[in-house]
Design a protein around this motif. Structure first.
Motif, PDB file in Angstrom:
ATOM      1  N   CYS A   1      38.472  19.704  41.480  1.00 43.33           N
ATOM      2  CA  CYS A   1      38.973  19.850  40.100  1.00 43.33           C
ATOM      3  C   CYS A   1      38.029  20.693  39.260  1.00 43.33           C
ATOM      4  CB  CYS A   1      39.165  18.467  39.473  1.00 43.33           C
ATOM      5  SG  CYS A   1      40.422  17.460  40.298  1.00 43.33           S
ATOM      6  N   ILE A   2      36.724  20.463  39.411  1.00 44.38           N
ATOM      7  CA  ILE A   2      35.745  21.266  38.678  1.00 44.38           C
ATOM      8  C   ILE A   2      35.839  22.732  39.110  1.00 44.38           C
ATOM      9  CG2 ILE A   2      33.279  21.684  38.319  1.00 44.38           C
ATOM     10  CD1 ILE A   2      32.860  18.650  38.637  1.00 44.38           C
ATOM     11  N   GLY A   3      35.996  22.947  40.409  1.00 45.03           N
ATOM     12  CA  GLY A   3      36.078  24.307  40.929  1.00 45.03           C
ATOM     13  C   GLY A   3      37.261  25.078  40.373  1.00 45.03           C
ATOM     14  N   PHE A   4      38.438  24.443  40.343  1.00 44.84           N
ATOM     15  CA  PHE A   4      39.620  25.149  39.840  1.00 44.84           C
ATOM     16  C   PHE A   4      39.577  25.319  38.325  1.00 44.84           C
ATOM     17  CE2 PHE A   4      41.380  24.137  44.019  1.00 44.84           C
ATOM     18  CZ  PHE A   4      41.943  25.367  44.326  1.00 44.84           C
ATOM     19  N   ALA A   5      38.932  24.391  37.624  1.00 46.96           N
ATOM     20  CA  ALA A   5      38.760  24.566  36.183  1.00 46.96           C
ATOM     21  C   ALA A   5      37.857  25.765  35.893  1.00 46.96           C
ATOM     22  CB  ALA A   5      38.170  23.294  35.563  1.00 46.96           C
ATOM     23  N   LEU A   6      36.815  25.929  36.707  1.00 46.62           N
ATOM     24  CA  LEU A   6      35.910  27.068  36.521  1.00 46.62           C
ATOM     25  C   LEU A   6      36.585  28.378  36.942  1.00 46.62           C
ATOM     26  CD1 LEU A   6      32.515  25.552  37.729  1.00 46.62           C
ATOM     27  CD2 LEU A   6      33.309  25.912  35.389  1.00 46.62           C
ATOM     28  N   ILE A   7      37.434  28.314  37.962  1.00 46.85           N
ATOM     29  CA  ILE A   7      38.215  29.501  38.323  1.00 46.85           C
ATOM     30  C   ILE A   7      39.062  29.935  37.134  1.00 46.85           C
ATOM     31  CG2 ILE A   7      40.186  30.294  39.711  1.00 46.85           C
ATOM     32  CD1 ILE A   7      39.024  28.728  42.061  1.00 46.85           C
ATOM     33  N   LYS A   8      39.678  28.951  36.485  1.00 48.14           N
ATOM     34  CA  LYS A   8      40.540  29.258  35.336  1.00 48.14           C
ATOM     35  C   LYS A   8      39.735  29.855  34.183  1.00 48.14           C
ATOM     36  CE  LYS A   8      43.327  29.840  32.420  1.00 48.14           C
ATOM     37  NZ  LYS A   8      42.232  30.582  31.922  1.00 48.14           N
ATOM     38  N   ASP A   9      38.642  29.216  33.800  1.00 46.27           N
ATOM     39  CA  ASP A   9      37.935  29.597  32.575  1.00 46.27           C
ATOM     40  C   ASP A   9      36.917  30.722  32.762  1.00 46.27           C
ATOM     41  OD1 ASP A   9      39.391  27.759  31.222  1.00 46.27           O
ATOM     42  OD2 ASP A   9      37.782  26.332  30.883  1.00 46.27           O
ATOM     43  N   ILE A  10      36.520  30.981  34.005  1.00 47.02           N
ATOM     44  CA  ILE A  10      35.521  32.024  34.245  1.00 47.02           C
ATOM     45  C   ILE A  10      36.071  33.146  35.124  1.00 47.02           C
ATOM     46  CG2 ILE A  10      33.255  32.521  35.253  1.00 47.02           C
ATOM     47  CD1 ILE A  10      32.390  29.696  34.477  1.00 47.02           C
ATOM     48  N   ALA A  11      36.671  32.785  36.265  1.00 44.72           N
ATOM     49  CA  ALA A  11      37.132  33.816  37.205  1.00 44.72           C
ATOM     50  C   ALA A  11      38.296  34.629  36.640  1.00 44.72           C
ATOM     51  CB  ALA A  11      37.526  33.176  38.533  1.00 44.72           C
ATOM     52  N   LEU A  12      39.240  33.973  35.953  1.00 48.13           N
ATOM     53  CA  LEU A  12      40.382  34.715  35.406  1.00 48.13           C
ATOM     54  C   LEU A  12      39.938  35.719  34.339  1.00 48.13           C
ATOM     55  CD1 LEU A  12      43.394  35.307  35.305  1.00 48.13           C
ATOM     56  CD2 LEU A  12      43.671  33.371  33.745  1.00 48.13           C
ATOM     57  N   PRO A  13      39.120  35.334  33.346  1.00 47.91           N
ATOM     58  CA  PRO A  13      38.629  36.348  32.399  1.00 47.91           C
ATOM     59  C   PRO A  13      37.841  37.458  33.078  1.00 47.91           C
ATOM     60  CG  PRO A  13      38.210  34.143  31.553  1.00 47.91           C
ATOM     61  CD  PRO A  13      38.672  33.979  32.965  1.00 47.91           C
ATOM     62  N   ALA A  14      37.053  37.102  34.101  1.00 48.85           N
ATOM     63  CA  ALA A  14      36.266  38.114  34.816  1.00 48.85           C
ATOM     64  C   ALA A  14      37.189  39.098  35.536  1.00 48.85           C
ATOM     65  CB  ALA A  14      35.327  37.442  35.812  1.00 48.85           C
ATOM     66  N   ALA A  15      38.257  38.569  36.164  1.00 47.73           N
ATOM     67  CA  ALA A  15      39.215  39.441  36.847  1.00 47.73           C
ATOM     68  C   ALA A  15      39.902  40.369  35.859  1.00 47.73           C
ATOM     69  CB  ALA A  15      40.241  38.595  37.603  1.00 47.73           C
ATOM     70  N   PHE A  16      40.308  39.814  34.715  1.00 54.35           N
ATOM     71  CA  PHE A  16      40.949  40.644  33.689  1.00 54.35           C
ATOM     72  C   PHE A  16      39.985  41.720  33.201  1.00 54.35           C
ATOM     73  CE2 PHE A  16      41.546  41.716  29.241  1.00 54.35           C
ATOM     74  CZ  PHE A  16      42.869  42.137  29.227  1.00 54.35           C
ATOM     75  N   PHE A  17      38.738  41.344  32.954  1.00 58.84           N
ATOM     76  CA  PHE A  17      37.743  42.304  32.465  1.00 58.84           C
ATOM     77  C   PHE A  17      37.599  43.478  33.448  1.00 58.84           C
ATOM     78  CE2 PHE A  17      33.565  44.110  31.878  1.00 58.84           C
ATOM     79  CZ  PHE A  17      33.392  44.113  30.496  1.00 58.84           C
ATOM     80  N   GLY A  18      37.507  43.145  34.730  1.00 53.72           N
ATOM     81  CA  GLY A  18      37.346  44.191  35.722  1.00 53.72           C
ATOM     82  C   GLY A  18      38.567  45.085  35.845  1.00 53.72           C
ATOM     83  N   ILE A  19      39.739  44.483  35.966  1.00 59.20           N
ATOM     84  CA  ILE A  19      40.973  45.254  36.152  1.00 59.20           C
ATOM     85  C   ILE A  19      41.300  46.082  34.911  1.00 59.20           C
ATOM     86  CG2 ILE A  19      43.487  45.036  36.417  1.00 59.20           C
ATOM     87  CD1 ILE A  19      42.912  42.625  38.272  1.00 59.20           C
ATOM     88  N   ALA A  20      41.216  45.443  33.737  1.00 55.36           N
ATOM     89  CA  ALA A  20      41.601  46.135  32.503  1.00 55.36           C
ATOM     90  C   ALA A  20      40.634  47.257  32.151  1.00 55.36           C
ATOM     91  CB  ALA A  20      41.688  45.131  31.350  1.00 55.36           C
ATOM     92  N   SER A  21      39.347  46.995  32.256  1.00 52.51           N
ATOM     93  CA  SER A  21      38.366  48.002  31.828  1.00 52.51           C
ATOM     94  C   SER A  21      38.257  49.159  32.806  1.00 52.51           C
ATOM     95  CB  SER A  21      36.994  47.350  31.625  1.00 52.51           C
ATOM     96  OG  SER A  21      36.529  46.762  32.824  1.00 52.51           O
ATOM     97  N   LEU A  22      38.514  48.906  34.080  1.00 49.22           N
ATOM     98  CA  LEU A  22      38.387  49.971  35.069  1.00 49.22           C
ATOM     99  C   LEU A  22      39.592  50.905  35.082  1.00 49.22           C
ATOM    100  CD1 LEU A  22      36.785  48.121  38.128  1.00 49.22           C
ATOM    101  CD2 LEU A  22      35.705  49.790  36.620  1.00 49.22           C
ATOM    102  N   TRP A  23      40.795  50.367  34.846  1.00 52.93           N
ATOM    103  CA  TRP A  23      41.988  51.187  35.070  1.00 52.93           C
ATOM    104  C   TRP A  23      42.951  51.295  33.891  1.00 52.93           C
ATOM    105  CZ3 TRP A  23      41.414  47.578  39.478  1.00 52.93           C
ATOM    106  CH2 TRP A  23      40.726  48.173  40.539  1.00 52.93           C
TER     107      TRP A  23
END
Length: 326
Positions: free
Chosen positions: A239-261
Motif C-alpha cells: 500500500c505504501i509503495g502504490f501510494a508513493l507511485i501515485k504521488d511521486i512516480a506519476l508527477p515524475a513521469a509527467f515531468f519527463g514526458i511533458a518537458s521533453l516532448w
C-alpha cells in the motif's frame, strides 16, 4: 521561505476540510455514511463540477486550447505508463491476480484532480485552471478507467462459462458509458466543440456556472475525509509503495514526458498538469474494488496514504515551482 509558507497556506484548508469530513463520518452525523458519501459524490460529479468545467473551457482562447490538448496528450501518456508499471509491479512483485493488479495499477495512476484540483489550482490560477482539470477528467474517464475495467471484464469472462464478448464491444461499451454517464466528461467536450464553433457564453450564464462550481472543492474534499473514515486501513509495503507511485512516480513521469516532448516547463499549463498529477488517488478505486469485491482494504489504504503524502509532495512542488496565490 515565503513560497513554502504560501504552499502550506494553500494545503492547510484542505487538511481541515478532510478532518471535518473524517470526524463527521466517525460521529455518524449523516446516519448512513455509505449513502451520504454516494449522494455527496454524485452532487459534485454531476451538479457542481460539470458547469465550471464547461464555462472554464469556453472562457479560454483557441491558442490556449492548443496548449490544453498538448497537456491532454502528456497526461494520457504518463497516466497509462504508470498504470502499466503499477499493473506489472502488482502482478510480478506482489503476486496479485489480474483483477487485483488492474485495481492496484489504477490506485497508482488515478489522480483525484477533478476532486482536489479546484481547491488547489483556483487560488493559484483562477478559473483558467478549469481547462487543465477538464483534461485530467477526460484522460481518467476516456482512457484510464476503460482500460482498467476492460482488463478486469476480460478476466472475469475467462473465469466464467459464458461466451466472451468481442474486445471491440467491450472497448466501445466502456467508452460510451464513460461519456454518457459522466457529465464532467461530456461537459468540457461540449465546451471544446462550442469554442471551435466560435460560441461565447453570455456573462450571466458563465457567472452562474462558476458560482455553483464554487461548491465543488469543499464538498469533494469533505467526501474524501468521510471516505477515509469508513474504510479499513492497512499500512503494508504494498500500500505504501502504490501510494508513493501515485504521488511521486506519476508527477515524475509527467515531468519527463511533458518537458521533453510536449510542453515548456515553467508555463502555467505545465505547472497545472504537474500539480494535478501530484493529487492523491481518487475514491473511484474504492468504488471499483467494492464492485468487483477484491482489493478493498488495499484500495482504501492506498487512498489514505496517498492523501497524507500529498500534503508533503504538493507543498514541496508549490515551493519548487515558485508559485504564489493570486
Amino acid at each position: 521561505m515565503n513560497h513554502l509558507l504560501q504552499s502550506i497556506g494553500i494545503i492547510i484548508p484542505i487538511i481541515f476540510i478532510l478532518i471535518f469530513g473524517f470526524f463527521s463520518a466517525k460521529r455518524n452525523i449523516f446516519g448512513d455514511n455509505a449513502n451520504a458519501i454516494s449522494v455527496l459524490s454524485k452532487l459534485v460529479l454531476t451538479i457542481t463540477l460539470p458547469p465550471v468545467l464547461f464555462a472554464g473551457t469556453l472562457s479560454v482562447s483557441k491558442e490556449q486550447l492548443h496548449g490544453a490538448l498538448l497537456l491532454f496528450l502528456a497526461l494520457l501518456l504518463s497516466t497509462i505508463l504508470i498504470y502499466l508499471i503499477g499493473f506489472f509491479v502488482a502482478r510480478i512483485v506482489f503476486k496479485r491476480n489480474i483483477i487485483q493488479s488492474s485495481l492496484a495499477g489504477l490506485g497508482g495512476s488515478f489522480s483525484a484532480g477533478p476532486f482536489y484540483g479546484p481547491a488547489l489550482l483556483d487560488p493559484l490560477y483562477g478559473h483558467n485552471s478549469s481547462v487543465a482539470i477538464s483534461m485530467i477528467a477526460l484522460v481518467i474517464n476516456l482512457a484510464l478507467i476503460p482500460l482498467a475495467t476492460i482488463i478486469i471484464e476480460i478476466e472475469l469472462e475467462k473465469q466464467s462459462a459464458t461466451q466472451q464478448k468481442p474486445i471491440y464491444q467491450l472497448i466501445g461499451s466502456s467508452i460510451y458509458h464513460a461519456i454518457i454517464d459522466c457529465p464532467y466528461v461530456w461537459a468540457p467536450l461540449l465546451g471544446i466543440i462550442l469554442l471551435f464553433c466560435g460560441v461565447k457564453l453570455p456573462s450571466f450564464i458563465s457567472d452562474t456556472c462558476f458560482l455553483i462550481g464554487k461548491a465543488t472543492s469543499g464538498i469533494a474534499i469533505f467526501v474524501a475525509g468521510m471516505t477515509l473514515a469508513v474504510n479499513r486501513f492497512r499500512l503494508t509495503k504494498e500500500c505504501i509503495g502504490f501510494a508513493l507511485i501515485k504521488d511521486i512516480a506519476l508527477p515524475a513521469a509527467f515531468f519527463g514526458i511533458a518537458s521533453l516532448w510536449l510542453l515548456k516547463s515553467g508555463t502555467a499549463i505545465f505547472n497545472e498538469g504537474l500539480l494535478l498529477c501530484a493529487m492523491p488517488s481518487g475514491p473511484m478505486i474504492i468504488l471499483l474494488s467494492n464492485q468487483y469485491k477484491q482489493y478493498q482494504e488495499e484500495s482504501a489504504s492506498i487512498l489514505a496514504i496517498s492523501t497524507f503524502t500529498m500534503i508533503i509532495t504538493v507543498s514541496i512542488l508549490i515551493g519548487f515551482l515558485n508559485l504564489s496565490v493570486h
